[in-house]
Design a protein around this motif. Structure first.
Motif, mmCIF file in Angstrom:
data_model
loop_
_atom_site.group_PDB
_atom_site.id
_atom_site.type_symbol
_atom_site.label_atom_id
_atom_site.label_comp_id
_atom_site.label_asym_id
_atom_site.label_seq_id
_atom_site.Cartn_x
_atom_site.Cartn_y
_atom_site.Cartn_z
ATOM 1 N N TYR A 69 17.840 -24.411 9.814
ATOM 2 C CA TYR A 69 17.237 -24.596 11.119
ATOM 3 C C TYR A 69 18.049 -25.686 11.812
ATOM 4 C CZ TYR A 69 14.070 -25.533 14.965
ATOM 5 O OH TYR A 69 13.550 -25.689 16.228
ATOM 6 N N GLU A 70 18.585 -25.358 12.979
ATOM 7 C CA GLU A 70 19.332 -26.331 13.774
ATOM 8 C C GLU A 70 18.952 -26.148 15.234
ATOM 9 O OE1 GLU A 70 23.629 -26.985 12.170
ATOM 10 O OE2 GLU A 70 23.190 -24.852 11.859
ATOM 11 N N GLN A 71 19.079 -27.206 16.007
ATOM 12 C CA GLN A 71 18.710 -27.132 17.419
ATOM 13 C C GLN A 71 19.659 -28.009 18.233
ATOM 14 O OE1 GLN A 71 14.543 -27.817 18.114
ATOM 15 N NE2 GLN A 71 14.758 -27.901 20.328
ATOM 16 N N PHE A 72 20.183 -27.414 19.298
ATOM 17 C CA PHE A 72 21.159 -28.103 20.130
ATOM 18 C C PHE A 72 20.750 -28.014 21.594
ATOM 19 C CE2 PHE A 72 23.186 -26.512 16.329
ATOM 20 C CZ PHE A 72 23.914 -27.603 15.875
ATOM 21 N N ARG B 203 26.943 -30.429 7.592
ATOM 22 C CA ARG B 203 27.709 -31.652 7.762
ATOM 23 C C ARG B 203 26.839 -32.691 8.465
ATOM 24 N NH1 ARG B 203 31.194 -27.426 8.866
ATOM 25 N NH2 ARG B 203 33.049 -27.342 7.526
ATOM 26 N N PRO B 204 27.188 -33.973 8.337
ATOM 27 C CA PRO B 204 26.441 -35.006 9.062
ATOM 28 C C PRO B 204 26.461 -34.736 10.562
ATOM 29 C CG PRO B 204 27.881 -36.000 7.420
ATOM 30 C CD PRO B 204 28.240 -34.546 7.470
ATOM 31 N N ASN B 205 25.387 -35.059 11.219
ATOM 32 C CA ASN B 205 25.310 -34.859 12.659
ATOM 33 C C ASN B 205 26.400 -35.661 13.355
ATOM 34 O OD1 ASN B 205 24.151 -33.546 14.774
ATOM 35 N ND2 ASN B 205 22.414 -34.902 14.998
ATOM 36 N N ASN B 206 26.861 -35.166 14.487
ATOM 37 C CA ASN B 206 27.970 -35.817 15.183
ATOM 38 C C ASN B 206 27.889 -35.555 16.676
ATOM 39 O OD1 ASN B 206 29.726 -33.256 15.748
ATOM 40 N ND2 ASN B 206 29.188 -33.124 13.576
ATOM 41 N N ASP B 207 28.766 -36.172 17.433
ATOM 42 C CA ASP B 207 28.743 -36.046 18.888
ATOM 43 C C ASP B 207 29.154 -34.657 19.356
ATOM 44 O OD1 ASP B 207 27.913 -38.660 19.135
ATOM 45 O OD2 ASP B 207 29.941 -39.457 19.388
ATOM 46 N N VAL B 208 30.036 -33.993 18.585
ATOM 47 C CA VAL B 208 30.491 -32.660 18.977
ATOM 48 C C VAL B 208 29.391 -31.625 18.737
ATOM 49 C CG1 VAL B 208 32.197 -30.844 18.547
ATOM 50 C CG2 VAL B 208 32.887 -33.253 18.521
ATOM 51 N N MET B 209 28.749 -31.699 17.572
ATOM 52 C CA MET B 209 27.634 -30.818 17.240
ATOM 53 C C MET B 209 26.408 -31.694 17.000
ATOM 54 S SD MET B 209 28.494 -27.612 17.290
ATOM 55 C CE MET B 209 30.081 -26.807 17.613
ATOM 56 N N ASN B 210 25.715 -31.999 18.069
ATOM 57 C CA ASN B 210 24.598 -32.934 18.012
ATOM 58 C C ASN B 210 23.289 -32.177 17.801
ATOM 59 O OD1 ASN B 210 23.022 -35.237 18.176
ATOM 60 N ND2 ASN B 210 22.935 -35.184 20.412
ATOM 61 N N SER C 207 26.180 -18.035 15.348
ATOM 62 C CA SER C 207 25.743 -19.201 16.117
ATOM 63 C C SER C 207 26.895 -19.814 16.908
ATOM 64 C CB SER C 207 25.159 -20.260 15.177
ATOM 65 O OG SER C 207 24.005 -19.765 14.531
ATOM 66 N N PRO C 208 26.658 -20.100 18.176
ATOM 67 C CA PRO C 208 27.689 -20.789 18.957
ATOM 68 C C PRO C 208 27.849 -22.246 18.531
ATOM 69 C CG PRO C 208 25.697 -20.549 20.261
ATOM 70 C CD PRO C 208 25.476 -19.781 18.992
ATOM 71 N N TYR C 209 26.779 -22.818 17.967
ATOM 72 C CA TYR C 209 26.794 -24.221 17.545
ATOM 73 C C TYR C 209 26.132 -24.338 16.173
ATOM 74 C CZ TYR C 209 27.307 -24.382 22.614
ATOM 75 O OH TYR C 209 27.714 -24.146 23.904
ATOM 76 N N THR C 210 26.790 -25.000 15.243
ATOM 77 C CA THR C 210 26.229 -25.223 13.916
ATOM 78 C C THR C 210 27.025 -26.293 13.181
ATOM 79 O OG1 THR C 210 25.708 -24.222 11.766
ATOM 80 C CG2 THR C 210 27.617 -23.346 12.924
ATOM 81 N N ASN C 211 26.348 -26.998 12.285
ATOM 82 C CA ASN C 211 26.987 -27.975 11.400
ATOM 83 C C ASN C 211 27.121 -27.443 9.977
ATOM 84 O OD1 ASN C 211 27.445 -30.146 13.203
ATOM 85 N ND2 ASN C 211 25.275 -30.716 13.105
ATOM 86 N N SER C 212 26.901 -26.143 9.782
ATOM 87 C CA SER C 212 26.982 -25.556 8.450
ATOM 88 C C SER C 212 28.335 -25.839 7.798
ATOM 89 C CB SER C 212 26.776 -24.042 8.528
ATOM 90 O OG SER C 212 27.088 -23.421 7.288
ATOM 91 N N LYS C 213 28.301 -26.098 6.486
ATOM 92 C CA LYS C 213 29.538 -26.283 5.730
ATOM 93 C C LYS C 213 30.152 -24.946 5.302
ATOM 94 C CE LYS C 213 28.534 -30.855 3.763
ATOM 95 N NZ LYS C 213 28.384 -31.642 2.506
ATOM 96 N N ILE C 214 29.438 -23.845 5.516
ATOM 97 C CA ILE C 214 29.888 -22.536 5.050
ATOM 98 C C ILE C 214 30.438 -21.679 6.186
ATOM 99 C CG2 ILE C 214 29.201 -20.413 3.861
ATOM 100 C CD1 ILE C 214 29.208 -22.886 2.079
ATOM 101 N N VAL C 215 29.756 -21.664 7.318
ATOM 102 C CA VAL C 215 30.199 -20.854 8.456
ATOM 103 C C VAL C 215 30.523 -21.766 9.637
ATOM 104 C CG1 VAL C 215 28.871 -18.861 7.713
ATOM 105 C CG2 VAL C 215 27.836 -20.476 9.307
ATOM 106 N N LYS C 216 31.404 -21.293 10.497
ATOM 107 C CA LYS C 216 31.853 -22.085 11.644
ATOM 108 C C LYS C 216 31.138 -21.662 12.917
ATOM 109 C CE LYS C 216 36.554 -22.760 9.830
ATOM 110 N NZ LYS C 216 37.998 -22.535 10.098
ATOM 111 N N PRO C 217 31.064 -22.543 13.904
ATOM 112 C CA PRO C 217 30.560 -22.127 15.216
ATOM 113 C C PRO C 217 31.434 -20.997 15.766
ATOM 114 C CG PRO C 217 30.805 -24.514 15.098
ATOM 115 C CD PRO C 217 31.476 -23.963 13.885
ATOM 116 N N SER C 218 30.816 -20.037 16.428
ATOM 117 C CA SER C 218 31.559 -18.907 16.974
ATOM 118 C C SER C 218 32.107 -19.249 18.352
ATOM 119 C CB SER C 218 30.672 -17.663 17.065
ATOM 120 O OG SER C 218 31.346 -16.621 17.746
#
Length: 276
Positions: free
Chosen positions: A200-203, A224-231, A161-172
């Motif tokens: 399930y995430e949507q950006f 992770r909690p939603n934020n401005d960088v990964m909304n 995923s290019p965008y994700t708030n996962s605590k396990i894997v990072k955005p690519s």
């Protein structure tokens, strides 16, 4: 069309850190549900199995895909990290046996005037030459599809995923660099789908939709909690197991996430939206 990702059986080491929850049953039920609804195509966005090099890891998936063939539902896939884990050559061999149309540097499937471009985001298992080959092919393919009057919309899919708030894997970052920029520049590209993050995430990025659908049976990951960088615009929608149904209506797509009920009795409609 139907889309799922991360249908792999949980590995024992993953269960040390993440909670199991009838994961094998969930994957079986997703395949059964998709088959019963008879889509024109079923796409799996990587991590089809836990370890692609091991023939026994394919045992259940082979049964599920065999039933899909009986139901006249063609199944397509792209590679995830588990599919080439520990031995990329053996993993690729087993993968190609199940998905003979697969190309490790990108391929396209057209369903009802919608082009689905499937890319390989396992950059660690690709040579520098193959990375360049895929990037060149991808940009040229999008130009061809944009110019083709028979194609109304384009979807792009890969595993990471290019965008994700996962605590396990990072955005690519590499997916952002190589895949997202051409996607945003394309006139017909409407939806980018990925997995790897078991959520399930949507950006929304520059007006276009990016959806993460890693709920195919792998162990659920906290976010992770939603934020401005990964909304994440779907911050209130986090089903553990789910898949997508997508229908073309004229020049837009109706996108529906089907989610597993808490008691595992079946699937119900979840989040839905339209993509122009």
């Amino acid at each position: 069309m139907a889309f799922a990702s991360d249908t792999q059986e949980p590995m024992w080491v993953e269960k040390i850190f993440l909670k199991a929850d009838h994961n094998l049953e969930a994957t079986q039920m997703i395949f059964k549900e998709v088959g019963s609804r008879r889509p024109k195509a079923f796409f799996i966005l990587g991590d089809v199995v836990s370890s692609g090099k091991k023939p026994r890891a394919w045992k259940n998936i082979d049964l599920y895909m065999g039933q899909a063939v009986k139901d006249s539902v063609p199944v397509y896939a792209t590679l995830g990290n588990h599919d080439v884990m520990f031995n990329a050559k053996k993993g690729m061999k087993n993968f190609k046996q199940r998905f003979p149309t697969y190309e490790p540097t990108g391929y396209t499937v057209v369903v009802d005037s919608v082009a689905v471009v499937l890319l390989n985001s396992n950059f660690g298992a690709l040579s520098a030459e193959d990375v360049t080959k895929q990037n060149t092919w991808y940009k040229q393919k999008l130009k061809e599809l944009d110019a083709d009057p028979a194609i109304k919309l384009i979807m792009v899919g890969c595993h990471h995923s290019p965008y994700t708030n996962s605590k396990i894997v990072k955005p690519s970052v590499q997916v952002q660099q190589y895949f997202v920029e051409p996607f945003l520049a394309s006139a017909k590209c409407a939806l980018f789908i990925s997995g790897h993050s078991h959520n399930y995430e949507q950006f929304k990025v520059k007006g276009k939709d990016f959806v993460v659908i890693g709920g195919g049976g792998g162990l659920h990951q906290d976010v992770r909690p939603n934020n401005d960088v990964m909304n994440d615009v779907a911050a209130d929608y986090k089903p553990v197991f789910h898949y997508l149904e997508i229908r073309r209506q004229g020049k837009h797509l109706d996108v529906l996430s089907r989610k597993m009920t808490p008691d595992f009795s079946g699937f119900v409609d979840g989040r839905e939206f339209k993509v122009d």
